[in-house]
Design an enzyme around this catalytic site. Structure first.
Site, PDB file in Angstrom:
ATOM      1  N   THR A   1       3.229   0.479  -0.499  1.00 27.89           N
ATOM      2  CA  THR A   1       2.923   0.728  -1.898  1.00 27.89           C
ATOM      3  C   THR A   1       1.475   1.077  -2.152  1.00 27.89           C
ATOM      4  O   THR A   1       0.620   0.853  -1.313  1.00 27.89           O
ATOM      5  CB  THR A   1       3.202  -0.599  -2.617  1.00 27.89           C
ATOM      6  OG1 THR A   1       4.545  -0.897  -2.389  1.00 27.89           O
ATOM      7  CG2 THR A   1       2.918  -0.568  -4.075  1.00 27.89           C
TER       8      THR A   1
ATOM      9  N   ASP B   1       2.752   2.889  -7.894  1.00 34.30           N
ATOM     10  CA  ASP B   1       3.569   4.066  -7.577  1.00 34.30           C
ATOM     11  C   ASP B   1       5.031   3.630  -7.655  1.00 34.30           C
ATOM     12  O   ASP B   1       5.313   2.493  -8.036  1.00 34.30           O
ATOM     13  CB  ASP B   1       3.212   4.596  -6.177  1.00 34.30           C
ATOM     14  CG  ASP B   1       3.793   3.728  -5.076  1.00 34.30           C
ATOM     15  OD1 ASP B   1       4.589   4.230  -4.266  1.00 34.30           O
ATOM     16  OD2 ASP B   1       3.444   2.524  -5.049  1.00 34.30           O
TER      17      ASP B   1
ATOM     18  N   ARG C   1       7.609   4.445  -5.090  1.00 35.88           N
ATOM     19  CA  ARG C   1       8.410   4.738  -3.886  1.00 35.88           C
ATOM     20  C   ARG C   1       8.694   3.443  -3.127  1.00 35.88           C
ATOM     21  O   ARG C   1       7.780   2.675  -2.833  1.00 35.88           O
ATOM     22  CB  ARG C   1       7.671   5.719  -2.972  1.00 35.88           C
ATOM     23  CG  ARG C   1       8.367   5.945  -1.630  1.00 35.88           C
ATOM     24  CD  ARG C   1       7.590   6.895  -0.749  1.00 35.88           C
ATOM     25  NE  ARG C   1       7.656   8.268  -1.226  1.00 35.88           N
ATOM     26  CZ  ARG C   1       7.066   9.300  -0.615  1.00 35.88           C
ATOM     27  NH1 ARG C   1       6.385   9.089   0.488  1.00 35.88           N
ATOM     28  NH2 ARG C   1       7.154  10.515  -1.107  1.00 35.88           N
TER      29      ARG C   1
ATOM     30  N   LYS D   1       7.685  -1.384  -9.868  1.00 36.48           N
ATOM     31  CA  LYS D   1       6.879  -2.364  -9.141  1.00 36.48           C
ATOM     32  C   LYS D   1       6.034  -3.228 -10.054  1.00 36.48           C
ATOM     33  O   LYS D   1       5.342  -4.131  -9.586  1.00 36.48           O
ATOM     34  CB  LYS D   1       5.974  -1.651  -8.136  1.00 36.48           C
ATOM     35  CG  LYS D   1       6.777  -0.859  -7.129  1.00 36.48           C
ATOM     36  CD  LYS D   1       5.932  -0.310  -6.030  1.00 36.48           C
ATOM     37  CE  LYS D   1       6.741   0.683  -5.207  1.00 36.48           C
ATOM     38  NZ  LYS D   1       6.003   1.272  -4.113  1.00 36.48           N
TER      39      LYS D   1
ATOM     40  N   GLY E   1       4.651  -5.292  -0.581  1.00 38.75           N
ATOM     41  CA  GLY E   1       5.190  -6.112   0.493  1.00 38.75           C
ATOM     42  C   GLY E   1       6.692  -5.949   0.537  1.00 38.75           C
ATOM     43  O   GLY E   1       7.219  -4.889   0.280  1.00 38.75           O
TER      44      GLY E   1
ATOM     45  N   SER F   1      -0.212  -0.335   1.123  1.00 40.77           N
ATOM     46  CA  SER F   1      -0.621   0.588   2.186  1.00 40.77           C
ATOM     47  C   SER F   1      -1.535   1.691   1.643  1.00 40.77           C
ATOM     48  O   SER F   1      -2.338   2.259   2.368  1.00 40.77           O
ATOM     49  CB  SER F   1       0.606   1.199   2.860  1.00 40.77           C
ATOM     50  OG  SER F   1       1.432   1.786   1.869  1.00 40.77           O
TER      51      SER F   1
ATOM     52  N   ASP G   1      -1.081   8.610   1.129  1.00 37.56           N
ATOM     53  CA  ASP G   1      -0.406   7.576   1.905  1.00 37.56           C
ATOM     54  C   ASP G   1       1.083   7.913   1.976  1.00 37.56           C
ATOM     55  O   ASP G   1       1.700   8.190   0.956  1.00 37.56           O
ATOM     56  CB  ASP G   1      -0.631   6.211   1.237  1.00 37.56           C
ATOM     57  CG  ASP G   1       0.176   5.121   1.888  1.00 37.56           C
ATOM     58  OD1 ASP G   1       0.770   4.312   1.162  1.00 37.56           O
ATOM     59  OD2 ASP G   1       0.211   5.091   3.139  1.00 37.56           O
TER      60      ASP G   1
ATOM     61  N   SER H   1       3.535   5.595  -0.044  1.00 37.48           N
ATOM     62  CA  SER H   1       3.545   5.641  -1.516  1.00 37.48           C
ATOM     63  C   SER H   1       3.918   7.038  -1.952  1.00 37.48           C
ATOM     64  O   SER H   1       3.611   8.019  -1.264  1.00 37.48           O
ATOM     65  CB  SER H   1       2.164   5.315  -2.072  1.00 37.48           C
ATOM     66  OG  SER H   1       1.652   4.173  -1.471  1.00 37.48           O
TER      67      SER H   1
END
Lengths: 272, 235
Positions: free
Chosen positions: A39, A55, A57, A71, A85, A167, A204, A207
């Site tokens: 994330t 985000d 995803r 999220k 996580g 991430s 990233d 994400s």
């Protein structure tokens, strides 16, 4: 059975199955993978409150499991929590603390405070010794003012004016470190958060998809779901697809007749 | 709990088939302050006397009518501390229901679970029945609802009901005044008039409490100034 007093909850991880799991691993068992959110989540404090961003995803290894997941979780009307996580862990822990906060509100007759949510989260995560893989950014506004905290899976917390997790946190932090200053206005805060999330989305792999934003001020919360959609689908064929009979090559044919129904005639009724 | 000398259940049957402790619990309810509830077509109102033991008591610190969930409220007659225990358990059960099903608990379910708790205490060792009757008022997908729960654990749905000291007069009054097509505002006026019937002393916004829930499904307790406004309308 007498059960009027609630027994103290025995928290913490139960290590009963560890020997068995070790033995199974040695025998070659593949543990099922967790669905991690991979994330980018961010939060910052601006002059009137806090802005949270995330985000959308959710990944399962290299596959995108959910292109538009949520999220930013509800804790109280004045407190929201972004989760990175393992998706199940962040969902479960935020739902549980949200429920506990509601009961606390009834007992005290007061609006929930961010530090209450923080303490409930960190005690729970600590007692599970990091096995509950939830990295959270908790933000809200209460009587004592705006607050922003990060919570790590092992139960440690930080109190910060701006924070990123997941991430994509490095990509997002680079945006914050260069552009954050104290006393941002609401518009500037939202813009900065959206920019940081976009940095995570584009740089990233874990994400992607859209930007969710949540703005919390004294007395008012705005949940801006899908505030930006920088990744629209552009490849849908307007003509659609046609599959004509005969396009697929038949390799072999096997016909199995379905068993006819067997009717029984006569016989005695069942004994009662 | 089970190793004291008195760990047997106090609610043992009498030869006539009654549970004497429950009868006594109902007496405790009957000597409590009057409370009542009225179900209207578009909401429910509950009301209670709030007679404080002395003029020195800070009446702003006392609130008899409480919320169980945002759309379910409760008032009691009888022992206040007992009602607090039930309130706590019911709130927790409502939260557990939400966590499991991700929807607000329906009024009937919450009533059922509260009643089950009250029944438990009539069949366990070392405990006594609760000395309260509760009036639970709520608004959910099945519309406005009013339930009464007794110390025995039995519950009933009412169109209008009263409990406590002045119960027979209040119920007679309600039977005369209640109409099927009553709306919330009329119900509030009727509730005030019913309380006034048996009220000793001067009725005001400070010594009665009123809770209402309408089509907005938000239960709320009226402030003393709002009650004074209604009292002025009724006069």
């Amino acid at each position: 059975m007498v059960k009027m007093t609630d027994l103290p909850i025995k928290g913490g991880f139960s290590f009963d199955l560890c020997t068995r799991n070790q033995m199974l691993l040695e025998k070659g068992l593949q543990m099922p993978p967790f669905r991690k959110t991979g994330t980018t989540i961010v939060g910052l404090v601006f002059q009137d409150g806090v802005v949270l961003g995330a985000d959308t995803r959710a990944t399962e290894g290299p596959i995108v499991a959910d292109k538009n997941c949520e999220k930013i979780h509800f804790m109280a009307s004045n407190i929201y929590c972004c989760g990175a996580g393992t998706a199940a862990d962040t969902e479960a822990v935020t739902d549980m603390v949200s429920s506990q906060l509601q009961l606390h509100r009834y007992a005290t007759g007061r609006e929930s405070r961010v530090v209450t949510a923080l303490t409930l989260l960190k005690s729970h995560l600590f007692s599970y010794q990091g096995h509950v893989s939830a990295a959270l950014i908790l933000g809200g506004v209460d009587v004592t003012g705006p607050h922003l905290h990060t919570v790590y899976p092992h139960g440690s917390t930080d109190t910060l004016p701006f924070a990123t997790m997941g991430s994509g946190s490095l990509a997002a932090m680079s945006v914050f470190e260069s552009k954050y200053r104290e006393g941002l206005t609401r518009e500037e805060g939202i813009e900065l958060v959206a920019e940081a999330i976009c940095a995570g989305i584009f740089n990233d792999l874990g994400s992607g998809s859209n930007v969710d934003v949540c703005v919390i001020t004294k007395g008012q919360t705005e949940y801006l779901r899908n505030y930006q959609l920088p990744n629209p689908r552009t490849y849908i064929s307007s003509k659609g697809y046609s599959f004509v009979k005969g396009q697929t090559e038949v390799l072999s044919t096997k016909i199995t007749p379905i068993q006819p129904k067997v009717e029984t005639v006569g016989g005695d009724a069942m004994e009662e | 709990m089970g190793d004291s000398q008195y760990s047997f259940s106090l609610t043992t049957f009498s030869p006539s088939g009654k549970l004497v402790q429950i009868e006594h619990a109902l007496m405790a309810v009957g000597s409590g302050q009057t409370s009542l509830g009225i179900k209207a077509t578009n909401g429910v109102v509950v009301a209670t006397e709030k007679k404080l033991p002395s003029i020195l008591v800070d009446e702003t610190s006392v609130q008899k009518i409480q919320l169980m969930t945002p759309n379910i409220g409760v008032v009691y007659s009888g022992m206040g501390p007992d009602s607090r225990v039930l309130l706590r358990k019911s709130r927790k059960q409502a939260q557990q229901y939400f966590r499991l099903y991700k929807e607000s608990i329906p009024v009937t379910q919450l009533v059922r679970e509260t009643a089950a708790v009250m029944q438990e205490f009539t069949q366990s060792g070392g405990v006594r029945p609760f000395g309260v009757s509760l009036l639970i008022a709520g608004y959910d997908d099945n519309g406005p609802q009013l339930y009464q729960v007794d110390p025995s654990g039995s519950y009933f749905s009412w169109k209008a009901s009263a409990m406590g000291k002045n119960v027979s007069n209040a119920k007679t009054f309600l039977e005369k005044r209640y109409t099927e097509d009553m709306e919330l505002e009329d119900a509030i006026h009727t509730a005030i008039l019913t309380l006034k019937e048996g009220f000793e002393g001067q009725i005001s916004g400070k010594n009665i409490e009123i809770g209402i829930i309408g089509t907005d499904r938000q239960f709320r307790v009226l402030s003393s100034s709002e009650i004074d406004d209604y009292l002025a309308e009724v006069e």
